[in-house]
Motif scaffolding. Sequence first.
Motif, PDB file in Angstrom:
ATOM      1  N   VAL A   1       9.712  23.921 -16.794  1.00  0.00           N
ATOM      2  CA  VAL A   1      10.455  22.788 -16.798  1.00  0.00           C
ATOM      3  C   VAL A   1       9.708  21.646 -16.385  1.00  0.00           C
ATOM      4  CG1 VAL A   1      12.787  21.928 -16.546  1.00  0.00           C
ATOM      5  CG2 VAL A   1      12.608  24.298 -17.041  1.00  0.00           C
ATOM      6  N   VAL A   2       9.213  21.890 -15.019  1.00  0.00           N
ATOM      7  CA  VAL A   2       8.767  20.490 -14.288  1.00  0.00           C
ATOM      8  C   VAL A   2       7.896  20.097 -15.121  1.00  0.00           C
ATOM      9  CG1 VAL A   2       7.097  21.464 -13.058  1.00  0.00           C
ATOM     10  CG2 VAL A   2       8.259  19.673 -12.258  1.00  0.00           C
ATOM     11  N   SER A   3       6.739  20.874 -15.850  1.00  0.00           N
ATOM     12  CA  SER A   3       5.726  19.938 -16.691  1.00  0.00           C
ATOM     13  C   SER A   3       6.063  19.726 -18.100  1.00  0.00           C
ATOM     14  CB  SER A   3       4.534  21.107 -16.833  1.00  0.00           C
ATOM     15  OG  SER A   3       5.109  22.476 -16.764  1.00  0.00           O
ATOM     16  N   SER A   4       6.955  20.469 -18.456  1.00  0.00           N
ATOM     17  CA  SER A   4       7.641  19.956 -19.893  1.00  0.00           C
ATOM     18  C   SER A   4       8.244  18.780 -19.836  1.00  0.00           C
ATOM     19  CB  SER A   4       8.382  20.788 -20.687  1.00  0.00           C
ATOM     20  OG  SER A   4       8.944  20.547 -21.892  1.00  0.00           O
ATOM     21  N   PHE A   5       9.075  18.586 -18.824  1.00  0.00           N
ATOM     22  CA  PHE A   5      10.183  17.606 -18.603  1.00  0.00           C
ATOM     23  C   PHE A   5       9.217  16.125 -18.201  1.00  0.00           C
ATOM     24  CE2 PHE A   5      13.433  14.319 -17.175  1.00  0.00           C
ATOM     25  CZ  PHE A   5      14.415  14.609 -17.954  1.00  0.00           C
ATOM     26  N   TYR A   6       8.375  16.627 -17.137  1.00  0.00           N
ATOM     27  CA  TYR A   6       7.524  15.420 -16.610  1.00  0.00           C
ATOM     28  C   TYR A   6       6.400  14.803 -17.941  1.00  0.00           C
ATOM     29  CZ  TYR A   6       4.168  12.447 -14.481  1.00  0.00           C
ATOM     30  OH  TYR A   6       3.797  11.280 -13.965  1.00  0.00           O
ATOM     31  N   SER A   7       5.976  15.688 -18.345  1.00  0.00           N
ATOM     32  CA  SER A   7       5.154  15.273 -19.592  1.00  0.00           C
ATOM     33  C   SER A   7       5.759  14.447 -20.696  1.00  0.00           C
ATOM     34  CB  SER A   7       4.114  16.344 -20.114  1.00  0.00           C
ATOM     35  OG  SER A   7       4.683  17.028 -21.152  1.00  0.00           O
ATOM     36  N   SER A   8       6.982  14.928 -20.915  1.00  0.00           N
ATOM     37  CA  SER A   8       7.808  14.190 -21.854  1.00  0.00           C
ATOM     38  C   SER A   8       8.412  12.661 -21.500  1.00  0.00           C
ATOM     39  CB  SER A   8       8.937  14.851 -22.503  1.00  0.00           C
ATOM     40  OG  SER A   8      10.125  14.762 -21.593  1.00  0.00           O
ATOM     41  N   LYS A   9       8.308  12.690 -20.138  1.00  0.00           N
ATOM     42  CA  LYS A   9       8.499  11.459 -19.442  1.00  0.00           C
ATOM     43  C   LYS A   9       7.292  10.690 -19.709  1.00  0.00           C
ATOM     44  CE  LYS A   9       9.802  11.246 -15.338  1.00  0.00           C
ATOM     45  NZ  LYS A   9      10.140  11.122 -13.824  1.00  0.00           N
TER      46      LYS A   9
ATOM     47  N   LEU B   1      16.436  24.602 -13.029  1.00  0.00           N
ATOM     48  CA  LEU B   1      17.016  23.405 -12.692  1.00  0.00           C
ATOM     49  C   LEU B   1      16.282  22.510 -11.529  1.00  0.00           C
ATOM     50  CD1 LEU B   1      20.720  24.489 -12.600  1.00  0.00           C
ATOM     51  CD2 LEU B   1      19.996  22.960 -14.013  1.00  0.00           C
ATOM     52  N   ALA B   2      15.836  23.419 -10.661  1.00  0.00           N
ATOM     53  CA  ALA B   2      14.980  22.858  -9.417  1.00  0.00           C
ATOM     54  C   ALA B   2      13.876  22.120 -10.037  1.00  0.00           C
ATOM     55  CB  ALA B   2      14.474  23.818  -8.491  1.00  0.00           C
ATOM     56  N   GLY B   3      13.293  22.636 -11.039  1.00  0.00           N
ATOM     57  CA  GLY B   3      12.105  22.259 -11.812  1.00  0.00           C
ATOM     58  C   GLY B   3      12.337  20.841 -12.445  1.00  0.00           C
ATOM     59  N   LEU B   4      13.627  20.806 -13.222  1.00  0.00           N
ATOM     60  CA  LEU B   4      14.000  19.487 -13.722  1.00  0.00           C
ATOM     61  C   LEU B   4      14.151  18.471 -12.727  1.00  0.00           C
ATOM     62  CD1 LEU B   4      15.561  18.792 -16.811  1.00  0.00           C
ATOM     63  CD2 LEU B   4      17.254  18.070 -15.001  1.00  0.00           C
ATOM     64  N   ILE B   5      14.705  18.659 -11.600  1.00  0.00           N
ATOM     65  CA  ILE B   5      14.930  17.612 -10.593  1.00  0.00           C
ATOM     66  C   ILE B   5      13.682  17.304 -10.119  1.00  0.00           C
ATOM     67  CG2 ILE B   5      15.921  17.307  -8.258  1.00  0.00           C
ATOM     68  CD1 ILE B   5      18.239  19.437  -8.905  1.00  0.00           C
ATOM     69  N   ASN B   6      12.782  18.005  -9.934  1.00  0.00           N
ATOM     70  CA  ASN B   6      11.250  17.871  -9.287  1.00  0.00           C
ATOM     71  C   ASN B   6      10.781  16.738 -10.486  1.00  0.00           C
ATOM     72  OD1 ASN B   6       8.419  19.657  -8.511  1.00  0.00           O
ATOM     73  ND2 ASN B   6       8.760  17.300  -8.596  1.00  0.00           N
ATOM     74  N   ALA B   7      10.911  17.095 -11.808  1.00  0.00           N
ATOM     75  CA  ALA B   7      10.456  16.368 -12.838  1.00  0.00           C
ATOM     76  C   ALA B   7      10.965  15.134 -13.085  1.00  0.00           C
ATOM     77  CB  ALA B   7      10.453  16.920 -14.301  1.00  0.00           C
ATOM     78  N   VAL B   8      12.269  15.005 -12.683  1.00  0.00           N
ATOM     79  CA  VAL B   8      12.998  13.550 -12.911  1.00  0.00           C
ATOM     80  C   VAL B   8      12.498  12.588 -11.827  1.00  0.00           C
ATOM     81  CG1 VAL B   8      15.397  12.162 -12.428  1.00  0.00           C
ATOM     82  CG2 VAL B   8      15.011  14.242 -13.769  1.00  0.00           C
ATOM     83  N   TYR B   9      12.128  12.882 -10.628  1.00  0.00           N
ATOM     84  CA  TYR B   9      11.799  12.090  -9.461  1.00  0.00           C
ATOM     85  C   TYR B   9      10.304  12.034  -9.640  1.00  0.00           C
ATOM     86  CZ  TYR B   9      16.469  12.083  -7.481  1.00  0.00           C
ATOM     87  OH  TYR B   9      17.486  11.814  -6.973  1.00  0.00           O
TER      88      TYR B   9
ATOM     89  N   PRO C   1      23.995  14.758 -26.513  1.00  0.00           N
ATOM     90  CA  PRO C   1      24.307  14.518 -25.282  1.00  0.00           C
ATOM     91  C   PRO C   1      23.635  15.042 -24.034  1.00  0.00           C
ATOM     92  CG  PRO C   1      25.879  16.170 -26.375  1.00  0.00           C
ATOM     93  CD  PRO C   1      24.846  15.618 -27.267  1.00  0.00           C
ATOM     94  N   ASN C   2      23.597  14.549 -22.883  1.00  0.00           N
ATOM     95  CA  ASN C   2      22.714  14.980 -21.735  1.00  0.00           C
ATOM     96  C   ASN C   2      23.140  16.416 -21.345  1.00  0.00           C
ATOM     97  OD1 ASN C   2      21.508  12.801 -21.452  1.00  0.00           O
ATOM     98  ND2 ASN C   2      23.426  11.723 -20.101  1.00  0.00           N
ATOM     99  N   TRP C   3      24.348  16.951 -21.411  1.00  0.00           N
ATOM    100  CA  TRP C   3      24.201  18.236 -20.997  1.00  0.00           C
ATOM    101  C   TRP C   3      23.608  19.278 -21.970  1.00  0.00           C
ATOM    102  CZ3 TRP C   3      27.182  21.920 -24.077  1.00  0.00           C
ATOM    103  CH2 TRP C   3      27.901  21.218 -24.920  1.00  0.00           C
ATOM    104  N   ILE C   4      23.410  18.860 -23.289  1.00  0.00           N
ATOM    105  CA  ILE C   4      22.742  19.687 -24.214  1.00  0.00           C
ATOM    106  C   ILE C   4      21.052  19.447 -23.971  1.00  0.00           C
ATOM    107  CG2 ILE C   4      21.918  19.990 -26.635  1.00  0.00           C
ATOM    108  CD1 ILE C   4      24.619  20.915 -26.549  1.00  0.00           C
ATOM    109  N   ILE C   5      20.777  18.261 -23.768  1.00  0.00           N
ATOM    110  CA  ILE C   5      19.369  18.200 -23.138  1.00  0.00           C
ATOM    111  C   ILE C   5      19.149  18.971 -22.032  1.00  0.00           C
ATOM    112  CG2 ILE C   5      17.454  16.486 -22.427  1.00  0.00           C
ATOM    113  CD1 ILE C   5      18.778  14.251 -23.787  1.00  0.00           C
ATOM    114  N   LEU C   6      19.838  18.988 -21.003  1.00  0.00           N
ATOM    115  CA  LEU C   6      19.744  19.787 -19.875  1.00  0.00           C
ATOM    116  C   LEU C   6      19.873  21.125 -20.241  1.00  0.00           C
ATOM    117  CD1 LEU C   6      19.629  19.671 -16.673  1.00  0.00           C
ATOM    118  CD2 LEU C   6      22.161  20.062 -16.820  1.00  0.00           C
ATOM    119  N   ALA C   7      20.669  21.731 -21.028  1.00  0.00           N
ATOM    120  CA  ALA C   7      20.866  22.995 -21.231  1.00  0.00           C
ATOM    121  C   ALA C   7      19.488  23.681 -22.268  1.00  0.00           C
ATOM    122  CB  ALA C   7      21.902  23.466 -22.339  1.00  0.00           C
ATOM    123  N   GLY C   8      18.923  22.680 -23.098  1.00  0.00           N
ATOM    124  CA  GLY C   8      17.869  22.769 -23.676  1.00  0.00           C
ATOM    125  C   GLY C   8      16.614  23.284 -23.098  1.00  0.00           C
ATOM    126  N   PHE C   9      16.417  22.342 -21.878  1.00  0.00           N
ATOM    127  CA  PHE C   9      15.066  22.426 -21.116  1.00  0.00           C
ATOM    128  C   PHE C   9      15.160  23.574 -20.114  1.00  0.00           C
ATOM    129  CE2 PHE C   9      14.050  17.948 -22.305  1.00  0.00           C
ATOM    130  CZ  PHE C   9      12.666  17.968 -22.105  1.00  0.00           C
TER     131      PHE C   9
END
Lengths: 330, 257
Positions: free
Chosen positions: B80-88, B156-164, B102-110
């Motif tokens: 999640v951290v690399s996929s979400f970060y690289s999509s950013k 989830l932790a990976g996603l939060i890391n990627a967001v920041y 909706p965002n909850w689907i994006i979240l659920a998907g990742f």
Amino acid sequence: MTAALSISGLHKTYGDDFVALKGIDLDVQPGDFYALLGANGAGKSTTIGIICSLVNKTAGQVKIFGHDLDSAREQAKALIGLVPQEFNFNMYEPVQEIIANQGGYYGIPRSVTLPRTEQLLKQLGLWDKRKVMAQKLSGGMKRRLMIARALIHRPRLLILDEPTAGVDIEIRRSMWDFLGTLNASGTTIILTTHYLEEAESLCRNIGIIKQGELVENTSMKQLLNRLDTENYVFDLKQETAVLPPADAGCAISLRDPTTVDVSFNKQQYSLNQVFAYLNHHQLDISSMRNKTNRLEQLFMDMVTTDRPAAKIEAWDDKRTNTQSTEASTP
Amino acid sequence: MNRQELWTAYRTIVVREILRFSRIWVQTIFPPVITTALYFVIFGNLIGPKIGSMDGHNYMDFIVPGLIMMAIITNAYSNVVSSFYSSKYQGNIEEMLVSPVPNWIILAGFISGGIARGLVVGIAVTLISLFFSDLRIENAWVMVTIVLLTATLFALAGLINAVYAKSFDDISIIPTFVLTPLTYLGGVFYSISMLSPFWQNVSLLNPVLYMVNGFRYGILGISDIPVGVSYAIIIIFIILLGTFSLSLLNRGIGIRS
Ligand SMILES: Nc1ncnc2c1ncn2[C@@H]1O[C@H](COP(=O)(O)OP(=O)(O)OP(=O)(O)O)[C@@H](O)[C@H]1O
Ligand SMILES: [Mg+2]
């Protein structure tokens, strides 16, 4: 009739203090082909970003076919297709996947997106590249990929932010045809571009943004009618050393022995009189052309007046040309 | 979007995520499998016999559940951290932001993508572990649920890391300085009953301990921690991180200017 796009009082401040938009009001009617022009940094992409939910607005209202972004964002989003200024796809995904997935995000099943993807890729000349990683496309192909992607959900409003930047003239022409056909079939199109002949030939209405404000919002025809001075260049068949003085209302000068610059005020003078003058002095013409694109001339007058001097060095030629012809026109 | 459309959007994201890590399996699946196999050989086969038994099991059997869990945790996180970060970074997150999904689907998907990679690696590692120990699963239901919940939590932790994250370096800081120490100290290689009471209490603050022990309970039927406590801790963390991730996406932190 509900406007395709209706913006009122749109403000955007980046960070704490950089004001990018200072209250934009703009309506684009359904079926229109609208050009949004402005110098670099004027705020075009910011405006588009807000319309497409990529940038948060600071204040104001945006409605897409009557759906307010604040209260009906989902419905509004479903009606817009965006071709952004910067490439924003995953470089490591195959072309076909990028487009079909985009349909998926709109909730369109693959049984529908796959045939549509095929149709779009064929129309845009990318079918052969469907399995290629996006990274391996040329710049112009990447632009077309983004056009295909923006159309997969059949949006009623298509917004293109500099779609032809870096696209060769042949492909650019075929893109124009493509967009023209799309518009004729009912899709409202908003386009930004720095190629003003593109805006002039495609768009019916035009808005000009200058430093975050919409300084012009009118029809292309009306805008061009405002242009008083016409500038032409004539190529002569034989060399000539001197030019006899012209009548009042027209400035004629020799650029080199076979090239004549002519500029005149439309209200006072006509092209017929120019020909009469050239005939009279037995100057044979082999060809003629507009000196600058007409829209470009107007645009420069509108947006460049108070640019910092350093930034316009490159444009000095054009500006002095325009000024000198204006000065010599009574 | 109606239910059917939401499902289509969700499936699109999940399939795209799975294809992403499958295409680059040499970077995503292969290395953790190799690393874990090395652990099995070195700790289990070579050093293990010298250590003797741990909580009534031979050392190899003791560390297998921990090592499988470690692979799942790291992979769910890093997917999640690399996929979400690289999509950013590449901007393709915008494909989703302009669409009505909706965002909850994006979240659920990742998150599902992260779970999928955790599972793929987990299964591969489990198969390899069969060469070194004969696993008998005591409680399959506990094993499977603990795996899914743990993978969810770390995704989830990976996603939060990627967001920041603002650079590629930022996506390796948390794994290096937080994730690795927590897993190594989370009872993968030892039973906390070996520690002094003080360090036992410190260990109890480590969430990874609950997951490793929950999983070990599923396989071996032994645990330093009551399995109910493991569930409770993991679920509480999922709710906390899940709510936080969704609020980050809703506020557009790191993705919308
Ligand atoms: N994310 C951002 N943070 C801060 N300032 C920004 C950001 N994006 C744009 N700006 C600033 O806002 C102003 C308007 O930028 P914008 O991209 O809207 O211009 P533009 O009209 O699209 O220009 P161009 O023709 O060069 O694409 C510029 O001064 C730019 O530096
Ligand atoms: Mg721009």
